[in-house]
Design a protein around this motif. Structure first.
Motif, PDB file in Angstrom:
ATOM      1  N   SER A   1      -5.574   6.858  -5.466  1.00  0.00           N
ATOM      2  CA  SER A   1      -5.401   6.177  -4.180  1.00  0.00           C
ATOM      3  C   SER A   1      -6.254   4.920  -4.075  1.00  0.00           C
ATOM      4  O   SER A   1      -5.880   3.964  -3.384  1.00  0.00           O
ATOM      5  CB  SER A   1      -5.738   7.132  -3.023  1.00  0.00           C
ATOM      6  OG  SER A   1      -7.112   7.499  -3.052  1.00  0.00           O
TER       7      SER A   1
ATOM      8  N   LEU B   1      -6.154  11.580  -5.292  1.00  0.00           N
ATOM      9  CA  LEU B   1      -7.364  11.012  -4.701  1.00  0.00           C
ATOM     10  C   LEU B   1      -7.951   9.941  -5.600  1.00  0.00           C
ATOM     11  O   LEU B   1      -8.373   8.876  -5.132  1.00  0.00           O
ATOM     12  CB  LEU B   1      -8.391  12.128  -4.455  1.00  0.00           C
ATOM     13  CG  LEU B   1      -9.693  11.703  -3.781  1.00  0.00           C
ATOM     14  CD1 LEU B   1      -9.422  11.115  -2.404  1.00  0.00           C
ATOM     15  CD2 LEU B   1     -10.642  12.899  -3.675  1.00  0.00           C
TER      16      LEU B   1
ATOM     17  N   LYS C   1      -6.132  16.144  -6.550  1.00  0.00           N
ATOM     18  CA  LYS C   1      -7.297  15.520  -7.197  1.00  0.00           C
ATOM     19  C   LYS C   1      -6.883  14.258  -7.941  1.00  0.00           C
ATOM     20  O   LYS C   1      -7.580  13.236  -7.905  1.00  0.00           O
ATOM     21  CB  LYS C   1      -7.964  16.512  -8.150  1.00  0.00           C
ATOM     22  CG  LYS C   1      -8.671  17.669  -7.453  1.00  0.00           C
ATOM     23  CD  LYS C   1      -9.260  18.642  -8.462  1.00  0.00           C
ATOM     24  CE  LYS C   1      -9.945  19.813  -7.753  1.00  0.00           C
ATOM     25  NZ  LYS C   1     -10.463  20.811  -8.720  1.00  0.00           N
TER      26      LYS C   1
ATOM     27  N   ILE D   1      -2.855   9.510   1.200  1.00  0.00           N
ATOM     28  CA  ILE D   1      -4.291   9.257   1.345  1.00  0.00           C
ATOM     29  C   ILE D   1      -4.521   7.808   1.778  1.00  0.00           C
ATOM     30  O   ILE D   1      -5.320   7.529   2.678  1.00  0.00           O
ATOM     31  CB  ILE D   1      -5.025   9.547   0.014  1.00  0.00           C
ATOM     32  CG1 ILE D   1      -4.960  11.043  -0.296  1.00  0.00           C
ATOM     33  CG2 ILE D   1      -6.482   9.079   0.069  1.00  0.00           C
ATOM     34  CD1 ILE D   1      -5.380  11.391  -1.716  1.00  0.00           C
TER      35      ILE D   1
END
Length: 276
Positions: free
Chosen positions: A230, A227, A224, A125
């Motif tokens: 990140s 994310l 999830k 990401i």
């Protein structure tokens, strides 16, 4: 490429200079006594390993990723396997020491697979654009426990043809790609009868589609977590070349989509199936 590796990678014992220093640092920071194939694969491309480790090292060093991995494991709903009772193991030639060693292997892979799955997804990401935010100081001193040493990982060429076939058949269960043969199966090849029991237990769940659904769900849940994490990572250096960028991206996509997300589920199932 060494015969023990399914894809081009730097053999840990052959590493020198900066690559060896990074390998040693990875082992020290993660508490794992072997260097995972993903790091050794990236060592084949100039700057790829130092770039990725430089981005992810604070996440591993803080210990925060370990907490996230435990949360992820606790949230997973795993298909149930029949219990591998002690009498079944003993009848299969697996004594108590063998059972303890098998359990140690499963524990090691369970932690490293889930930690790496989330961390590498977070890096993926970040590679495609994320905020430059440092890890919170409150997590700075968290330290993970070192894992117990494991037996030497045998090369595929060390195994007899029957065991190689069994390892490949196991690797195909729940797999969509198959480029990488999961190291865990090779590590467990010291106990071929255990691998046979695993194959018998996994096949019905794979055939019904339940295993694939669990793997897809694990990938969704880990994404999830990734994310969220990140935004704590520093960006990759702007000097990164396009070839290095795409090499890191392709390797991260391969490992997170296939062996790591698959084995996070299967290893968890096998741990639950061993009788305590």
């Amino acid at each position: 490429m060494n015969s023990s590796d399914p894809i081009p990678a730097v053999v840990e014992s052959d590493a020198t200079g900066d690559i060896k220093n990074i390998f040693d640092d990875i082992k020290s920071v993660t508490g794992v006594d072997v260097v995972n194939l993903v790091w050794r694969r990236l060592a084949k491309t100039e700057n790829a390993l130092p770039y990725l480790w430089g981005v992810l090292r604070p996440l591993y060093e803080s210990g925060f990723i370990n907490h996230q991995a435990v949360e992820f494991q606790n949230q997973l709903v795993l298909p149930k396997l029949p219990k591998f009772k002690d009498e079944i193991l003993f009848a299969s030639g697996i004594d108590n020491l063998g059972k303890i060693t098998i359990n140690n292997i499963l524990v090691s892979y369970n932690r490293t697979n889930t930690v790496n799955l989330i961390a590498l997804q977070a890096a993926l990401i970040t590679l495609t654009g994320a905020e430059d935010v440092m890890l919170e100081p409150t997590h700075k001193k968290a330290v993970s426990d070192n894992l117990l040493p494991m037996p030497r990982l045998p090369a595929m060429s060390d195994l007899n043809p029957t065991i190689i076939s069994l390892v490949k058949e196991l690797n195909s269960l729940g797999e969509e790609d198959g480029t990488i043969i999961a190291s865990m199966y090779r590590h467990l090849a010291y106990w071929p009868n255990y691998l046979a029991l695993v194959k018998i237990a996994l096949e019905p769940i794979a055939s019904s589609g339940e295993l694939k659904r669990a793997i897809d769900k694990s990938r969704e849940q880990s994404a999830k977590k990734a994310l969220s994490l990140s935004k704590f990572l520093a960006p990759f250096p702007p000097s990164i070349s396009s070839s290095c960028f795409y090499e890191i991206k392709s390797v991260l996509e391969l490992f997170t989509r296939h062996p790591l997300s698959k084995m996070a589920v299967i290893c968890g199932m096998l741990m639950e199936a061993l009788e305590n």
